[in-house]
Each structure stands twice: as C-alpha cells, then as structure tokens.
Design a protein around this motif. Structure first.
Motif, PDB file in Angstrom:
ATOM      1  N   ASP A 263      -2.145 -33.048 -30.299  1.00 18.43           N
ATOM      2  CA  ASP A 263      -0.730 -32.856 -29.979  1.00 18.43           C
ATOM      3  C   ASP A 263      -0.053 -31.818 -30.866  1.00 18.43           C
ATOM      4  OD1 ASP A 263      -0.699 -34.618 -27.885  1.00 18.43           O
ATOM      5  OD2 ASP A 263       0.113 -36.290 -29.027  1.00 18.43           O
TER       6      ASP A 263
ATOM      7  N   ARG B 261       7.121 -29.748 -34.841  1.00 17.65           N
ATOM      8  CA  ARG B 261       6.557 -30.573 -33.761  1.00 17.65           C
ATOM      9  C   ARG B 261       6.490 -32.007 -34.274  1.00 17.65           C
ATOM     10  NH1 ARG B 261       5.105 -33.979 -30.372  1.00 17.65           N
ATOM     11  NH2 ARG B 261       3.312 -33.679 -28.996  1.00 17.65           N
TER      12      ARG B 261
ATOM     13  N   HIS C 124       7.969 -32.872 -25.867  1.00 22.72           N
ATOM     14  CA  HIS C 124       7.150 -32.469 -27.017  1.00 22.72           C
ATOM     15  C   HIS C 124       7.058 -30.956 -27.161  1.00 22.72           C
ATOM     16  CE1 HIS C 124       4.072 -32.108 -23.830  1.00 22.72           C
ATOM     17  NE2 HIS C 124       3.539 -31.212 -24.602  1.00 22.72           N
TER      18      HIS C 124
END
Length: 545
Positions: free
Chosen positions: A471, A490, A502
């Motif tokens: 991610d 992030r 995101h």
C-alpha cells in the motif's frame, strides 16, 4: 529520473478552464451537492436504541472509501450500531440482531449497489470504526472493524468476498475498541496495527449533571491501547508493553499515524478524550517514546485537556513539515510544527477557533477543495449528549496563513443539520476533485459531490510498494508545480474513526505541468519523476533496485 506523461497513468481526465475566484469572489467556489439518494446509497445509521443515553452510543461511528474489488474506483463502507445488552434501552429491543454494517460497490456510473451480504462484511456488533489496508501484501484490501465488544477482522479473498479471520490473525480483543491505524512501525515491509481502546463502561454508574443526560469520559476508568506486530504469516502478536506504548488509563478516540519529525519512520498520535493526548515518537528500534508534553501536543492552547476527537496530519503552509489538526468539543486544535522539535497551538490565530467555537467538532478532513494548492479543512459537527444536529463546516485555507469559513457559500445542501461523526474524502466519480462521505449518528449517511473543484488542475498519486508494504503506507510524497511544493503522507486512517481515499491528491491551480514528484518510500528509497502531465491519476510502483 524520468519524464512521465499520460502513457504512464491508470486513468486520466480532462477538466475545464480555470474558473475559480479568490476569497474576495467566493461566488465561484465549488458547491457540495447531496447526491446520496441519486447514487443509490440508502444506509441509515442507528445507535441501536431510540435515544442516546450513554457515552458509548455518542461516540459512534465511522465510514470509509476503499476499492474492495480492485476495479479502480472507490467503494463505500459504513459502520452501524446495534442493540446491546447492558448498553441499549428496552425500547431498542426491536433492533436486536437486525442492524449491520454496509458495503456499497461503486458501479462506475455515479451509482452504488449494496453488496454487504454477498461480500460477507455485515458485522452486527456495536460498531465504532474501521481501518483498511493490504496487511498480507497480496494485492487486495483487508478490513478491520472496531466495536464496543469483540472486534472483527475481515480478510479479503480477492474475489469480491471476505472471510472473518479475527481468531486466526490473533486480533481477538474484548475491550472497548474505537480508533485504529495500520502502520509499518518496524519497517519490515508488512503492516502492523495500533488499536485504540476507550473506557471501561459501567452502565450502573449514573452520577452526572442533569443537563448532560449521562456521565462523561472521566467517570470511567480508561483502557490501554494495543500495538499488534505483523508476523508476516497472516498473524499478529501483541507487543504493546515491549514497544513502550502501554498506558492503562488512556481514553483513545480517532487514532492516526504519520511521520511527524520527518525521519523516515512512522509515529503514532492518539487523541484522548478529556485528558492529555499521546504522541508516540518512533525510536527506530522497535520502541516508542511519548513526547506529547515536551512537544506541546498533549493539551490545548490554554494548557487544558481537550475532548479530542479525530485527527489529521497536514502541511498547512507548504513548508514541508507535518502539522496536526484535532477537532474537539470547543475550539479545536491546530498544532503547527516548528521544525525544531515542538508544536505551537494556532487555532485562534488561524481562524479555526472562531469557526468551531459554537460547535462540537468530530472529524477533520484536510484536502484541497478548490485546487488552489493549499489544503482546506472540512469538519463534521454534532451535539455530544443529544441527537441535536449541527451544520458541518468547510474552512478554506488562505495561503497557509489562516482558514476562512466559507460554509455558507457552498449551496443549500451543505446547510442541513445532522449529528455528524465520521467522514472521508475521496474522488468517487473519477472527475479529479474530492467528494465527501459522511456518517451521521442515528440518521442517513450523506454523499456530497464536489461540483466545480476540478475547474483548476490536479494530480493524484497512487502508490504500489514492492520492498515496502504494497500500500505504500509510510511514504512521503512531494509534488512541485510552479514555485510551490506540496507534501503529503500516505497514511492509513484519517479523520474520526474513518478512512479517506488512499490516493494522494494535489490541487495545482493554473499550473499545466508538474515539474517534479519525489517519493520517499518506507524502505528509504527515494524515487523522482520529472515533467509530469497534470489532470491524471498517476500510478507509481516502487523501484526494485
């Protein structure tokens, strides 16, 4: 270094010419249009009872944007309440076993379909919050739900369904779970989980001022938070005490994580209710040190303990330093990062206190509403002890110097009153500007579409980690366009009990090209892209060498 154009994008969109005015011409601001019904979102939150008569019911609940099925657009998840023995009143018994959380799939045409049952994520607990991330680096998003009572961890099967993996993952916990956040605190390439817990609620304790209707947070003993280390095999281990984050008297609310000192590892900020906050600095050796008091983030401007709610990391003035915004029951807090190891609370001087003073604020979302290059602040509001609605707020960032309340300029839909709680910002319709998802207590959820934000230019950065967690949680991204450089992290969760898009969104004003994108990955690698086209979603994969 490389030059990046439209061929490198996942999606690209064209927008119209520059149309926004300055703060002196606010008739040209974007509007926020309530499209909830049109979009097919019929979710109505319930506390599980007819009336709010305790602090657990008051503190619910959150919502999220996330792409559960990997088709490139944002789906919506809502947390619901439940009839709960020892918590709910007699009149709420009709709700027993009937209320569930809800997942709505984005159909890609501006509408959503309720897929809760098919996906298997309709938890029936007294829901509070959620945290979503690819914890096992398999390319899909997993879902952690906190409840008053047993929490639930859903592992994404990659086929549009989830499996309850709570026990197998080692995440069983019967404390009063509330906010949580994923982070790679030990930089080993997989995501760990910090769980905030609230209070040891006693339904028999009924001493309070009549005007309050029920006891406040200091009437109950706090509960310790929990840090779970990801073992890399699908399971977690409780490392709270050895990591130095054990505080048995904490009363956590909207827990967030980010790099406050820009040293490349992830710190944890815990807004606590009615007591000092915790700011855990990552020591880089698997342990943390609480530096809230020495950095000025433990209390409000007057040295008082606030009823802190959610929190948001933000570079308010584009100086590259992470500030912290914390809504609360009074004037809210804006902790400006000095860059010298301490923060200064600036809510009054930046205009936030004047805007928030008549409200109880819960969730804060920092995003560039009008694409002028400075992040703006959206706040949900709602009475803490009664089901009495309040208007939400949108504060426009004026060049990093102050926030200006423009809520009255955003159209009639934004003027409605709800008992606001969680919120999430995200581009659900793929037009380049950020829309708002709002969880209202004991009422319908709202989807507010940003109408006009994309009349200025923008770019979104979608990160895919390789050596880092997939991610890219823990990455720092800097975008330079013209003479300005914006910095965003992030992060995992944000706002109150919620999670936003995101992808990292940057408004670019009239700039027609991004001169430079610099990404510092959690692994420590620094990746640079130059001459990047605007008005696109740019997917960037971490270099393997």
């Amino acid at each position: 270094m490389s030059k990046v154009g439209p061929s490198a994008v996942v999606m690209a969109f064209c927008v119209g010419p520059f149309a926004l005015g300055s703060l002196q011409g606010q008739q040209n601001l974007p509007r926020l249009i309530d499209v909830t019904e049109r979009a097919g979102i019929a979710f109505v939150h319930s506390i599980g009872d007819d009336d709010m008569d305790n602090i657990i019911e008051s503190n619910a609940a959150g919502c999220a944007w996330f792409d559960y099925d990997g088709d490139g657009d944002l789906d919506a998840y809502f947390i619901n309440g439940a009839y709960t023995d020892g918590l709910s009143g007699v009149r709420g018994r009709r709700n027993r076993g009937r209320l569930t959380n809800a997942l709505y799939r984005n159909n890609g045409d501006g509408t959503f379909t309720d897929v809760t049952a098919a996906a298997g994520v309709g938890d029936k607990g007294m829901g509070m919050a959620l945290a979503i991330a690819d914890y096992d680096n398999d390319g899909d998003q997993d879902l952690f739900v906190t409840n008053y009572g047993p929490n639930v961890f859903y592992r994404n099967n990659g086929d549009g369904t989830f499996t309850d993996y709570t026990s197998q993952a080692g995440l069983e916990n019967d404390l009063s779970g509330i906010g949580s956040t994923f982070l790679d605190y030990d930089n080993d390439g997989d995501l760990d989980l910090y769980l905030g817990n609230y209070v040891d609620y006693d339904p028999d304790y009924q001493y309070y001022y009549a005007a309050q209707r029920f006891p406040g947070p200091l009437s109950y003993q706090g509960q310790p938070d929990v840090l779970y280390r990801n073992n890399g095999d699908g399971t977690f281990t409780d490392v709270t005490q050895e990591a130095g984050v054990y505080n048995p008297e904490g009363r956590a609310m909207g827990v967030v994580s980010g790099d406050v000192d820009d040293d490349g590892d992830w710190d944890i900020f815990v807004p606590n209710d009615g007591m000092e906050n915790y700011l855990y600095r990552n020591n880089g050796d698997g342990t943390f040190t609480d530096i809230a008091l020495q950095t000025g983030t433990g209390y409000g401007q007057g040295g008082n303990a606030t009823s802190a709610m959610g929190a948001e990391f933000a570079d308010i003035d584009l100086n590259g330093l992470m500030d912290i915004i914390v809504p609360d029951m009074a004037y809210s807090c804006v902790y400006k990062n000095s860059g010298q190891g301490y923060f200064e609370e600036m809510s009054a001087r930046m205009g936030v206190a004047a805007a928030c003073g008549q409200y109880t604020s819960w969730s804060g979302n920092f995003f560039d509403f009008d694409h002028d290059g400075y992040g703006d602040l959206f706040l949900t509001n709602g009475h803490p002890h009664r089901l009495i609605g309040e208007e939400d707020l949108l504060l426009l960032n004026e060049a990093g110097e102050r926030f200006v309340n423009v809520s009255h300029e955003l159209g009639p839909d934004f003027q409605e009153k709800f008992v606001g709680r969680g919120s999430a910002a995200g581009d659900y319709d793929g037009d380049g500007d950020m829309d708002l998802l709002i969880l209202n207590l004991n009422a319908r959820a709202r989807l507010l579409q940003n109408d006009g934000g994309n009349s200025r230019n923008w770019i979104m950065i979608d990160l895919v980690g390789t050596q880092s967690n997939r991610d890219g949680i823990g990455a720092r991204v800097r975008v330079t366009a013209g003479n300005a450089t914006q910095t965003r992290l992030r992060v995992s969760t944000s706002g109150y009990l919620s999670q936003s898009d995101h992808r990292l969104h940057f408004g670019l004003g009239e700039e027609t090209q991004v001169r430079r994108v610099e990404i510092r990955w959690p692994s420590g690698k620094v990746q640079t892209l130059e001459d990047v086209a605007v008005n696109q979603v740019l997917r960037v994969t971490e270099p393997t060498s």
